[in-house]
Motif scaffolding. Structure first.
Motif, PDB file in Angstrom:
ATOM      1  N   GLN A   1       8.990  -5.274   2.173  1.00  0.00           N
ATOM      2  CA  GLN A   1       9.311  -6.278   3.183  1.00  0.00           C
ATOM      3  C   GLN A   1      10.697  -5.998   3.762  1.00  0.00           C
ATOM      4  OE1 GLN A   1       7.548  -9.847   0.554  1.00  0.00           O
ATOM      5  NE2 GLN A   1       8.091 -10.477   2.631  1.00  0.00           N
TER       6      GLN A   1
ATOM      7  N   PHE B   1       9.957 -11.148  10.613  1.00  0.00           N
ATOM      8  CA  PHE B   1       9.925 -10.427   9.343  1.00  0.00           C
ATOM      9  C   PHE B   1       8.761  -9.447   9.370  1.00  0.00           C
ATOM     10  CE2 PHE B   1      12.803 -13.554   8.503  1.00  0.00           C
ATOM     11  CZ  PHE B   1      12.307 -14.788   8.138  1.00  0.00           C
ATOM     12  N   ARG B   2       8.927  -8.374   8.611  1.00  0.00           N
ATOM     13  CA  ARG B   2       7.879  -7.355   8.547  1.00  0.00           C
ATOM     14  C   ARG B   2       7.416  -7.165   7.112  1.00  0.00           C
ATOM     15  NH1 ARG B   2       6.768  -1.844  11.447  1.00  0.00           N
ATOM     16  NH2 ARG B   2       5.688  -0.682   9.789  1.00  0.00           N
ATOM     17  N   CYS B   3       6.132  -6.931   6.957  1.00  0.00           N
ATOM     18  CA  CYS B   3       5.547  -6.612   5.658  1.00  0.00           C
ATOM     19  C   CYS B   3       4.692  -5.354   5.788  1.00  0.00           C
ATOM     20  CB  CYS B   3       4.675  -7.765   5.173  1.00  0.00           C
ATOM     21  SG  CYS B   3       3.671  -7.371   3.718  1.00  0.00           S
TER      22      CYS B   3
ATOM     23  N   TRP C   1       0.631 -14.147   3.517  1.00  0.00           N
ATOM     24  CA  TRP C   1       2.011 -14.618   3.581  1.00  0.00           C
ATOM     25  C   TRP C   1       2.104 -15.938   2.820  1.00  0.00           C
ATOM     26  CZ3 TRP C   1       6.182 -12.074   5.444  1.00  0.00           C
ATOM     27  CH2 TRP C   1       5.977 -11.010   6.330  1.00  0.00           C
TER      28      TRP C   1
ATOM     29  N   CYS D   1       5.190 -11.674   0.971  1.00  0.00           N
ATOM     30  CA  CYS D   1       3.985 -11.033   1.454  1.00  0.00           C
ATOM     31  C   CYS D   1       3.249 -10.464   0.247  1.00  0.00           C
ATOM     32  CB  CYS D   1       4.350  -9.911   2.419  1.00  0.00           C
ATOM     33  SG  CYS D   1       2.961  -8.963   3.046  1.00  0.00           S
TER      34      CYS D   1
ATOM     35  N   GLY E   1       5.333  -8.388  -2.499  1.00  0.00           N
ATOM     36  CA  GLY E   1       6.545  -7.715  -2.093  1.00  0.00           C
ATOM     37  C   GLY E   1       7.767  -8.458  -2.622  1.00  0.00           C
TER      38      GLY E   1
ATOM     39  N   THR F   1      11.489 -11.890   1.778  1.00  0.00           N
ATOM     40  CA  THR F   1      12.608 -11.993   2.717  1.00  0.00           C
ATOM     41  C   THR F   1      13.204 -13.385   2.565  1.00  0.00           C
ATOM     42  OG1 THR F   1      11.690 -10.475   4.367  1.00  0.00           O
ATOM     43  CG2 THR F   1      13.311 -12.092   5.135  1.00  0.00           C
TER      44      THR F   1
END
Lengths: 116, 117
Positions: free
Chosen positions: A6, A21-23, A34, A92, A108, A111
């Motif tokens: 993440q 945010f990225r996963c 999520w 995630c 993950g 964040t």
């Protein structure tokens, strides 16, 4: 096996700003989740993807939240017009999607969002 | 809706001793799975142990075992020979079984385990 990643790990923003945010799930996993975890609470489900299709959204996911998973690979979670109540850890998770009892969700590192 | 309750916000144990973490759940489903996840400080959550509701035998993974009481809807985790590395937040989680479910997890609030040397 590189695990679920993440980015970013931490995000501090001012109220009213937008954040994304990225996963990146484990490569062969086609299911992605999520969750949101606030202080003193367990993770709460936000939304679920099967490949690129978003199949379920929790009532926790207000209109300011949007999630995507283009091409069924990585996923993004965007929060518009952030509020202090959005401060939380966003987790995630991904799983293979076989439906077997051993089909485990791998998480993950999360964040952590702080809204000032 | 399913709910998961962990009534012990914090627990402590001496190194090498045994500790039991409690969890109760509520569901009307007959097909489901129960999990214990471990979340070390600033690290990602990992699966400790899984129990299928249709199995009467309690799951065991090395030093970790569960006491699954289906009628009482109780699912406790026993950690034997506790080690310093066991210190973490432990979450009990529920998942519906098959039949179109998206397999989302419902978590309890967690129990913070401290291991004293």
């Amino acid at each position: 096996d590189t695990g679920v990643s993440q980015d970013p790990r931490h995000k501090i923003t001012k109220r009213g700003q937008n954040v994304t945010f990225r996963c990146d799930p484990i490569s062969e996993h086609n299911r992605l989740y999520w969750y949101r975890q606030t202080l003193g609470q367990g993770p709460e489900f936000l939304t679920y993807f099967q490949n690129e299709a978003q199949l379920e959204k929790s009532r926790l996911l207000s209109d300011r939240f949007s999630a995507e998973r283009p091409k069924g690979s990585f996923s993004t979670l965007e929060i518009q017009r952030t509020e202090q109540g959005d401060s939380a850890m966003y987790l995630c998770a991904s799983r293979l999607g076989t439906g077997a009892p051993t089909d485990t969700q791998y998480f993950g590192p999360g964040t952590r969002l702080t809204v000032l | 809706a399913q709910t998961v309750t962990q009534s012990q916000p914090e627990m402590s144990v001496q190194e090498a001793e045994t500790v039991t973490l409690s969890c109760t759940y509520d569901t009307s489903e007959s097909d489901y799975y129960l999990f214990w996840y471990k979340q070390p400080p600033s690290r990602q959550m990992i699966l400790v142990i899984r129990q299928e509701a249709y199995k009467q035998q309690n799951a065991t993974e090395n030093r970790f075992s569960v006491n699954f009481q289906k009628a009482a809807k109780s699912f406790s985790l026993k950690i034997s020979d506790s080690q310093l590395g066991d210190a973490a937040m432990y979450f009990c989680a529920y998942r519906r079984g098959s039949g179109g479910s998206n397999y989302k997890l419902t978590f309890g609030k967690g129990t913070l385990l401290t291991v004293n040397p």
